[in-house]
Design a protein around this motif. Structure first.
Motif, PDB file in Angstrom:
ATOM      1  N   GLY A 104      38.396  45.974  22.276  1.00  0.00           N
ATOM      2  CA  GLY A 104      39.713  45.731  22.122  1.00  0.00           C
ATOM      3  C   GLY A 104      40.071  45.006  23.410  1.00  0.00           C
ATOM      4  N   VAL A 105      39.632  45.616  24.508  1.00  0.00           N
ATOM      5  CA  VAL A 105      40.060  45.258  25.806  1.00  0.00           C
ATOM      6  C   VAL A 105      39.758  43.706  26.028  1.00  0.00           C
ATOM      7  N   ALA A 106      38.408  43.409  25.850  1.00  0.00           N
ATOM      8  CA  ALA A 106      37.869  42.096  25.969  1.00  0.00           C
ATOM      9  C   ALA A 106      38.552  41.163  25.230  1.00  0.00           C
ATOM     10  N   ALA A 107      39.213  41.278  24.235  1.00  0.00           N
ATOM     11  CA  ALA A 107      40.060  40.373  23.406  1.00  0.00           C
ATOM     12  C   ALA A 107      41.051  39.685  24.286  1.00  0.00           C
ATOM     13  N   ILE A 108      41.828  40.574  25.058  1.00  0.00           N
ATOM     14  CA  ILE A 108      42.918  40.218  26.090  1.00  0.00           C
ATOM     15  C   ILE A 108      42.304  38.868  26.790  1.00  0.00           C
ATOM     16  N   PRO A 109      41.512  39.095  27.640  1.00  0.00           N
ATOM     17  CA  PRO A 109      41.098  38.047  28.657  1.00  0.00           C
ATOM     18  C   PRO A 109      40.729  36.794  27.982  1.00  0.00           C
ATOM     19  N   LEU A 110      39.793  37.007  26.946  1.00  0.00           N
ATOM     20  CA  LEU A 110      39.359  35.963  25.962  1.00  0.00           C
ATOM     21  C   LEU A 110      40.447  35.117  25.560  1.00  0.00           C
ATOM     22  N   ALA A 111      41.319  35.814  24.835  1.00  0.00           N
ATOM     23  CA  ALA A 111      42.751  35.187  24.365  1.00  0.00           C
ATOM     24  C   ALA A 111      43.408  34.256  25.446  1.00  0.00           C
TER      25      ALA A 111
END
Length: 296
Positions: A104-111
């Motif tokens: 879930g956390v990884a989705a933030i910088p990716l977005a």
């Protein structure tokens, strides 16, 4: 064949830099960080934003990426993983929640990176760093490749010596063996965990910057691709083993390079991960891993 070995050494060194921190965190403090690929990518992305605004030499871009990687990794530990560890009823439940939380956390910088770049490749085109290619006995290697290989060798040897010789390294290894007994002996797990996560994030940032310099550009999804390779490298070499990470990284890189050369690339993943599967069948703990002993 000689050029193939040179190319494999550069690719393997990138794998080493990416996997060293991830393996250290997994093998000692027991955190399987699925956000590691996002940290790798986002550190390079911030370096790209800085270079786009101000011309920097290679060392400046690397410094920015390492700092961003370390800070981002530490923030994830403080605001995501530590609260999960405190609230989870058992360690096994905490491991599962951390795994899901990392995704879930990884989705933030990716977005964020996808939004800013519109999912297009980004690089350090405005950096003052200039690529030079050296030739020796018919072999070609760039100054970027030399920096990558030397960085991987120096950091691998340094980390192995630190883990075996320093008090902090011994304490970190003790946490990996038996965290409860280590705590009774005065080992501060929280402080070491924060330091280990920061170190792992810094290595991810270094790998992100060097890969971007080597390829010219990466995409926001590049971290996810490397994350899959990292699991293969760590499992092949043995979780928590510094020598195992190095061996697994270069074996995987050489296998990929050879398959790519003789088959055109279509069988790269099939052959390489088939090799990993065979290792798991014949030696589940990995090439340099130790068998786990459970005391009841």
């Amino acid at each position: 064949m000689g050029q193939t070995l040179v190319d494999a050494a550069i690719l393997g060194s990138i794998y080493v830099l990416f996997c060293l921190g991830m393996s250290l965190v997994w093998g000692t403090v027991g955190i399987l960080n699925f956000a590691h690929g996002a940290i790798f990518m986002f550190a390079g992305f911030v370096g790209y934003l800085v270079v786009d605004d101000r011309q920097l030499p290679m060392i400046g871009v690397i410094a920015v990426s390492v700092i961003v990687g370390a800070l981002l990794s530490t923030a994830i530990e403080v605001f995501a993983f530590q609260p999960i560890l405190k609230r989870a009823k058992t360690h096994r439940i905490a491991e599962l929640q951390i795994l899901i939380g990392g995704i879930g956390v990884a989705a933030i910088p990716l977005a964020i990176a996808q939004y800013v770049t519109k999912s297009e490749p980004f690089g350090f085109a405005n950096s003052s760093y200039a690529v030079q290619v050296f030739s020796f006995l018919g072999l070609r290697i760039s100054n970027t490749g030399l920096v990558i290989v030397l960085s991987a060798v120096v950091l691998t040897v340094s980390m192995a010596i630190w883990l075996r010789k320093s008090m902090a390294g011994l304490a970190l290894r003790a946490i990996g063996v038996d965290s409860e007994t280590a705590a009774l002996m005065g080992v501060d797990r929280r402080t070491l965990s924060l330091a280990t996560m920061a170190f792992a994030g810094g290595l991810a940032g270094l790998a992100g910057a060097l890969l971007t310099f080597n390829l010219g550009a990466i995409t926001p999804e590049s971290g996810e691709t490397l994350l899959i390779k990292a699991f293969a490298v760590i499992i092949l070499g043995g979780v928590g083993s510094t020598a195992g990470v190095a061996a697994g990284a270069y074996i995987l890189a050489l296998s990929e390079t050879l398959v790519l050369r003789f088959t055109g690339g279509g069988w790269v993943d099939a052959v390489c991960f088939g090799m990993i599967f065979l290792v798991l069948l014949l030696r589940p703990q990995g090439l340099f891993g130790r068998k786990e002993v459970r005391r009841v």
